[in-house]
Enzyme design. Structure first.
Site, PDB file in Angstrom:
ATOM      1  N   ARG A  22      41.844  43.896  27.291  1.00 54.19           N
ATOM      2  CA  ARG A  22      42.211  42.511  26.976  1.00 54.19           C
ATOM      3  C   ARG A  22      41.120  41.873  26.130  1.00 54.19           C
ATOM      4  NH1 ARG A  22      44.969  40.495  32.687  1.00 54.19           N
ATOM      5  NH2 ARG A  22      46.338  42.302  32.771  1.00 54.19           N
ATOM      6  N   SER A 113      48.859  39.466  30.529  1.00 55.16           N
ATOM      7  CA  SER A 113      49.309  38.960  31.821  1.00 55.16           C
ATOM      8  C   SER A 113      49.152  37.458  31.991  1.00 55.16           C
ATOM      9  CB  SER A 113      48.579  39.720  32.921  1.00 55.16           C
ATOM     10  OG  SER A 113      49.122  39.409  34.158  1.00 55.16           O
ATOM     11  N   HIS A 114      48.291  37.051  32.918  1.00 60.01           N
ATOM     12  CA  HIS A 114      48.162  35.627  33.249  1.00 60.01           C
ATOM     13  C   HIS A 114      47.251  34.885  32.277  1.00 60.01           C
ATOM     14  CE1 HIS A 114      44.936  37.914  35.037  1.00 60.01           C
ATOM     15  NE2 HIS A 114      44.196  36.825  35.069  1.00 60.01           N
ATOM     16  N   ASP A 277      54.173  35.223  36.341  1.00 57.84           N
ATOM     17  CA  ASP A 277      53.146  35.094  35.301  1.00 57.84           C
ATOM     18  C   ASP A 277      53.614  35.609  33.947  1.00 57.84           C
ATOM     19  OD1 ASP A 277      53.157  37.803  35.945  1.00 57.84           O
ATOM     20  OD2 ASP A 277      51.014  38.037  35.563  1.00 57.84           O
ATOM     21  N   ASP A 279      53.502  38.404  32.263  1.00 54.06           N
ATOM     22  CA  ASP A 279      54.248  39.664  32.152  1.00 54.06           C
ATOM     23  C   ASP A 279      55.166  39.923  33.344  1.00 54.06           C
ATOM     24  OD1 ASP A 279      51.993  39.991  33.775  1.00 54.06           O
ATOM     25  OD2 ASP A 279      51.835  42.128  33.328  1.00 54.06           O
ATOM     26  N   ASP A 281      54.743  40.211  36.612  1.00 54.95           N
ATOM     27  CA  ASP A 281      54.438  41.024  37.794  1.00 54.95           C
ATOM     28  C   ASP A 281      53.864  40.209  38.948  1.00 54.95           C
ATOM     29  OD1 ASP A 281      52.021  40.638  36.535  1.00 54.95           O
ATOM     30  OD2 ASP A 281      51.448  42.745  36.477  1.00 54.95           O
ATOM     31  N   ARG A 282      53.438  38.970  38.686  1.00 59.63           N
ATOM     32  CA  ARG A 282      52.921  38.145  39.790  1.00 59.63           C
ATOM     33  C   ARG A 282      53.994  37.192  40.303  1.00 59.63           C
ATOM     34  NH1 ARG A 282      46.741  36.329  38.706  1.00 59.63           N
ATOM     35  NH2 ARG A 282      46.007  38.340  37.916  1.00 59.63           N
ATOM     36  N   GLU A 364      45.845  39.709  46.884  1.00 58.17           N
ATOM     37  CA  GLU A 364      45.751  38.270  47.111  1.00 58.17           C
ATOM     38  C   GLU A 364      46.027  37.467  45.846  1.00 58.17           C
ATOM     39  OE1 GLU A 364      43.207  36.858  45.270  1.00 58.17           O
ATOM     40  OE2 GLU A 364      42.713  38.909  44.657  1.00 58.17           O
ATOM     41  N   LYS A 376      53.183  45.827  40.400  1.00 63.81           N
ATOM     42  CA  LYS A 376      53.585  44.696  41.215  1.00 63.81           C
ATOM     43  C   LYS A 376      54.780  44.045  40.534  1.00 63.81           C
ATOM     44  CE  LYS A 376      49.806  41.766  39.433  1.00 63.81           C
ATOM     45  NZ  LYS A 376      48.825  42.657  38.784  1.00 63.81           N
ATOM     46  N   ARG A 496      34.663  35.594  41.334  1.00 69.15           N
ATOM     47  CA  ARG A 496      35.641  35.229  42.350  1.00 69.15           C
ATOM     48  C   ARG A 496      34.987  35.296  43.722  1.00 69.15           C
ATOM     49  NH1 ARG A 496      39.888  35.163  39.005  1.00 69.15           N
ATOM     50  NH2 ARG A 496      40.447  36.989  37.755  1.00 69.15           N
TER      51      ARG A 496
END
Ligand code: VG1
Ligand code: CO
Length: 543
Positions: A22, A113-114, A277, A279, A281-282, A364, A376, A496
């Site tokens: 990315r 993704s996100h 999200d 793509d 998957d979330r 998570e 996912k 995180r």
């Protein structure tokens, strides 16, 4: 149409992170940058001559341009056929579904993704293997090694291929088959869940709101929720994928999906809310004025799995990423099935699913899925919840509260500190690592440190070892503080902080997580010296 061999020089920064490579769009737009990485993939995967590849992405800026480049490179590298999602659209779980269904050699998914999109936003690319799952670390390491040594790539000299209509065309000696990105996936969902029961739930006035966040799941959610399940038109909002996601941040959490959160916490709120999200998957699951943490969602799905036709036989096992709460472990224990703890990232679940050791997996970070694919799956989680709600005929909140009453509550929260100076973020991590020795046995109020370490994982299937997967501080009562550096960001470093406390006492289950976790948060900030070292008073996102 000839094949050209174009000489190039390696880039040093093409190391795939948690989920593929990315970078900012302008980085990908540098001459040879995308081509180098794609050739590094092709050089590393040893596809047989004439193999079939799946190709598509989340529709973000640069998706279409990248698809044209990859098609010409695939033709020049001996692929026999590429299956491309119409308009270049293909959600990550749908890509996994199609790779498996048509038994292709693998696929290339274009997504960050996100992460936000647009000309100054992020772009990403990853390779999925023939099991439909993200390439294992062994493969991503080989791709990175190749990218540091590459001297040339192959490209067919040809014009662009039309990808806006379903149909077959040829590109040199290769077939390009443009397919409907939704239908195979929708069919798979219909085979797993009780659509009739969900249809009658919705017909009975149960109101839902799905926010596609202008990302890839819009067309999937419209087809499945509105057309096949009969939710009223407009139940799916922001349903048209846009190259910049409408300027938003396509991350389904309480901060970035705030429009949906406002609706679910407002007057006349629908009974159920969800978002996915960039793509697809979330997922985020909401009830009326109620947020389900992703860790709890995994546990609730596990405890109720047999209510869905596709899972009537029960679960082989459950896997969760290390920072994910242990709520699912308690369900696994009650069901007497194994529970695995893996590093962050879906690529670690593939071997377990392929070996038949687990059926459900979760993270998570709003990621839940099962062995129906090897990614996912956002809409799958939404449908699983709707299936459970249709059978149990209770509210989302009462299902979760009953779950806590039975298993206890793993109170959970994650703090993200985005865009930190890299040195400061690394400083926090090495400070923690340097203090492991003196922290063991230390007392902080009611908490005593049982042990701390840097999480390391040995894959039970292939024996591969992944080290340095996050700092864990584990207390004697099972509470945990975890620190990790993100592997998906493109600007500075994202730190995180994950917090978890187990609460068996039902009279305390109503407490707000931030209140219940206040002591642990204070301890985490004290131990890590995070504020002093980064200058950040507050996290960017709390979930
Ligand atoms: C994040 C999440 C991780 C997830 C990954 C990819 O990684 O924490 O759980 O698997 O994103 O998700 P990191 O390294 O930034 O913490 V996706 O939907 O962005 O492909
Ligand atoms: Co995603």
């Amino acid at each position: 149409m000839g094949i050209r061999t174009i000489s190039t020089r390696p880039f040093s920064d093409q190391k795939p992170g948690t989920s593929g490579l990315r970078k900012k769009v302008p980085v990908f737009q540098q001459p040879h940058y995308l081509e180098n990485f794609v050739q590094s993939i092709f050089d590393s995967i040893a596809a047989p001559q004439g193999a079939t590849l799946v190709l598509g992405g989340d529709g973000r800026y640069y998706n279409r341009a990248a698809i044209q480049v990859i098609l010409k490179m695939a033709a020049a590298n001996g692929f026999g056929k590429v299956l491309v999602g119409r308009d270049g659209i293909l959600s990550t779980p749908a890509a996994s579904c199609v790779i498996r269904k048509y038994q292709t050699f693998g696929g290339i998914i274009l997504s960050a993704s996100h992460n936000p999109g647009g000309p100054d936003g992020d772009f990403g690319i990853k390779f999925n293997s023939s099991n439909g799952g993200p390439a294992t670390e062994t493969i991503t390491e080989a791709i990175f090694a190749r990218s540091k040594a590459i001297g040339a790539y192959r490209m067919l000299d040809a014009g662009d291929v039309a990808i806006d209509k379903v149909g077959v065309s040829t590109l040199g000696g290769m077939q390009v088959q443009v397919f409907d990105p939704v239908s195979d996936y929708a069919e798979l969902m219909e085979s797993l869940f009780d659509f009739a029961a969900i249809r009658s739930l919705l017909a009975g006035g149960f109101k839902i709101k799905f926010d596609a966040m202008h990302a890839v799941n819009g067309p999937y959610a419209r087809e499945i929720l509105e057309r096949r399940l009969g939710a009223p038109a407009g139940s799916v909002s922001n349903a048209v994928p846009l190259p910049d996601f409408g300027g938003g941040h396509p991350d389904p959490n309480l901060t970035y999906a705030h429009d949906l959160v406002e609706v679910l916490y407002g007057d006349n709120a629908p009974d159920f809310g969800a978002a996915s999200d960039g793509d697809g998957d979330r997922n985020m699951i909401l009830g009326k004025k109620f947020f389900v943490t992703p860790s709890d969602s995994l546990a609730v799905i596990a405890a109720n799995a047999t209510l869905a036709p596709g899972y009537q036989q029960g679960l082989a096992g459950i896997a969760r990423s290390m920072p994910t709460s242990a709520a699912a472990d308690r369900v696994a224990q009650a069901l007497n099935i194994p529970c695995f703890e893996t590093p962050t990232g879906w690529k670690f679940f593939g071997n377990l699913m392929d070996a038949g050791k687990v059926t459900l997996c979760g993270e998570e970070s709003f990621g839940t899925g099962s062995a129906h694919v090897r990614e996912k799956d956002g809409l799958w989680a939404v449908l699983f919840w709707l299936n459970i709600l249709a059978v149990r005929k209770q509210s989302v909140e009462s299902i979760v509260r009953e779950h806590w009453a039975k298993y206890g509550r793993n109170v959970y929260s994650r703090y993200d500190y985005e865009g930190l100076p890299t040195a400061a973020a690394q400083g926090v991590m090495s400070h923690l690592q340097g203090n492991f020795g003196q922290m063991t046995g230390a007392k902080f109020g009611k908490y005593t440190v049982k042990f701390c370490d840097d999480f390391s994982y040995t894959d039970p299937v292939d024996g591969s070892v992944s080290k340095g997967q996050g700092v864990r501080i584990i207390f004697t009562d099972g509470s945990r503080i975890i620190f990790r550096l993100s592997g998906t960001g493109t600007e500075g470093a994202t730190l995180r902080l994950y917090l978890e406390a187990y609460e068996a006492d039902a009279s305390r289950h109503h407490l707000d997580a931030q209140v219940a976790l206040a002591d642990l948060i204070r301890i985490a900030l004290q131990i890590s010296e995070l504020k002093q070292r980064t200058g950040r008073e507050q996290p960017t996102v709390i979930t």
